[in-house]
Design an enzyme around this catalytic site. Sequence first.
Site, PDB file in Angstrom:
ATOM      1  N   HIS A  93       5.548  -3.671  10.780  1.00 43.11           N
ATOM      2  CA  HIS A  93       6.353  -3.859  11.354  1.00 43.11           C
ATOM      3  C   HIS A  93       4.980  -5.274  12.440  1.00 43.11           C
ATOM      4  CE1 HIS A  93       7.199   0.151  12.313  1.00 43.11           C
ATOM      5  NE2 HIS A  93       8.663  -0.637  12.276  1.00 43.11           N
ATOM      6  N   CYS A  98       2.724   2.815  18.417  1.00 45.67           N
ATOM      7  CA  CYS A  98       3.813   3.238  17.879  1.00 45.67           C
ATOM      8  C   CYS A  98       3.943   4.377  18.702  1.00 45.67           C
ATOM      9  CB  CYS A  98       3.491   4.166  16.391  1.00 45.67           C
ATOM     10  SG  CYS A  98       2.374   2.924  15.239  1.00 45.67           S
TER      11      CYS A  98
HETATM   12  C1  CIR Z   1       7.401   4.512   9.512  1.00 44.49           C
HETATM   13  O1  CIR Z   1       7.157   4.178   8.146  1.00 44.49           O
HETATM   14  O2  CIR Z   1       8.280   4.570  10.260  1.00 44.49           O
HETATM   15  C2  CIR Z   1       6.414   5.239   9.818  1.00 44.49           C
HETATM   16  N1  CIR Z   1       5.897   6.283   9.279  1.00 44.49           N
HETATM   17  C3  CIR Z   1       5.434   4.753  11.310  1.00 44.49           C
HETATM   18  C4  CIR Z   1       5.600   3.996  11.771  1.00 44.49           C
HETATM   19  C5  CIR Z   1       4.634   3.270  13.342  1.00 44.49           C
HETATM   20  N2  CIR Z   1       5.215   2.621  14.119  1.00 44.49           N
HETATM   21  C6  CIR Z   1       5.240   2.033  14.195  1.00 44.49           C
HETATM   22  O3  CIR Z   1       4.349   0.503  13.623  1.00 44.49           O
HETATM   23  N3  CIR Z   1       6.004   1.511  15.504  1.00 44.49           N
END
Ligand code: CIR
Length: 265
Positions: free
Chosen positions: A169, A256
């Site tokens: 991201h 996150c």
């Molecule tokens: C994913 O790959 O979607 C999750 N394992 C990690 C999401 C992390 N979210 C973020 O950076 N906002």
Amino acid sequence: MSERSFRFTHAITRKPAASITAGLRAVDTGNPDLALMQAHHADYITTLRDTGATVIELGALEAYPDSVFVEDTALCLPAGAVIMRPGAPSRLGEAAEMAPHLAALYGDILQIAGADSFIEGGDILMTETEILVGRSARTNAAGIAELAALTADWGEVVREVHTPPGVLHFKTDCSLLDSETILSTRRLSDSGCFAGYRLIDVAEGEEAAANTIRFNNLVLMPAGFPRTRDRLLAAGYALREIGNSECAKLDGGMSCLSLRFTPRA
Ligand code: CIR
């Protein structure tokens, strides 16, 4: 200047599910340990509360292994909230799970709805003056255009930027530290997307320290990045280091784990 981008009365978190071991990851470095993740999560929530904020803790959702990463499900703005459309198919349903909670706090909510529109909160950085959205493997041009159209009536300006290749991201590689300052990796800031902002570089080799959050008077950063920590201390920020070893196995970090906002009065 307003401080809408880092002063908040509320946060929403979601307890990690036991199914977290099935969470998405770019590279498999082993499964997260649920008990250790729960301990880190509890420390994170205590720290948010230490700033005086109300933290709403939602229950675990076993059907969605990545649902602890609530940031990706919505964008909370001063005028209202927008429910996202995650680009990861296994995460689409998480957004619908978040919608009623934000509707209860904000009244009306908006939704990214186009069948071809994909956008995740991790790609969105709200500053005082604009909303930067990084195109990535999870966020496409249609999703960004739909967000811009939905929020234009609220006076928001959306600027499309790029997430570095191979980075999950946009905010994996940057975070806002105050009204004018951004912490970033060089591989991201070298694109020039932060022209006009004051920049602090993460230390070389500590790229995983770029995802921090400024939440009221504190900066929450992942533990284990001493050179970046010292740069932030030298710049005068009040820091808390939070264990992130288990979320890091799933490419997750400080931002996150929460939605941060002040509900519309
Ligand atoms: C994913 O790959 O979607 C999750 N394992 C990690 C999401 C992390 N979210 C973020 O950076 N906002």
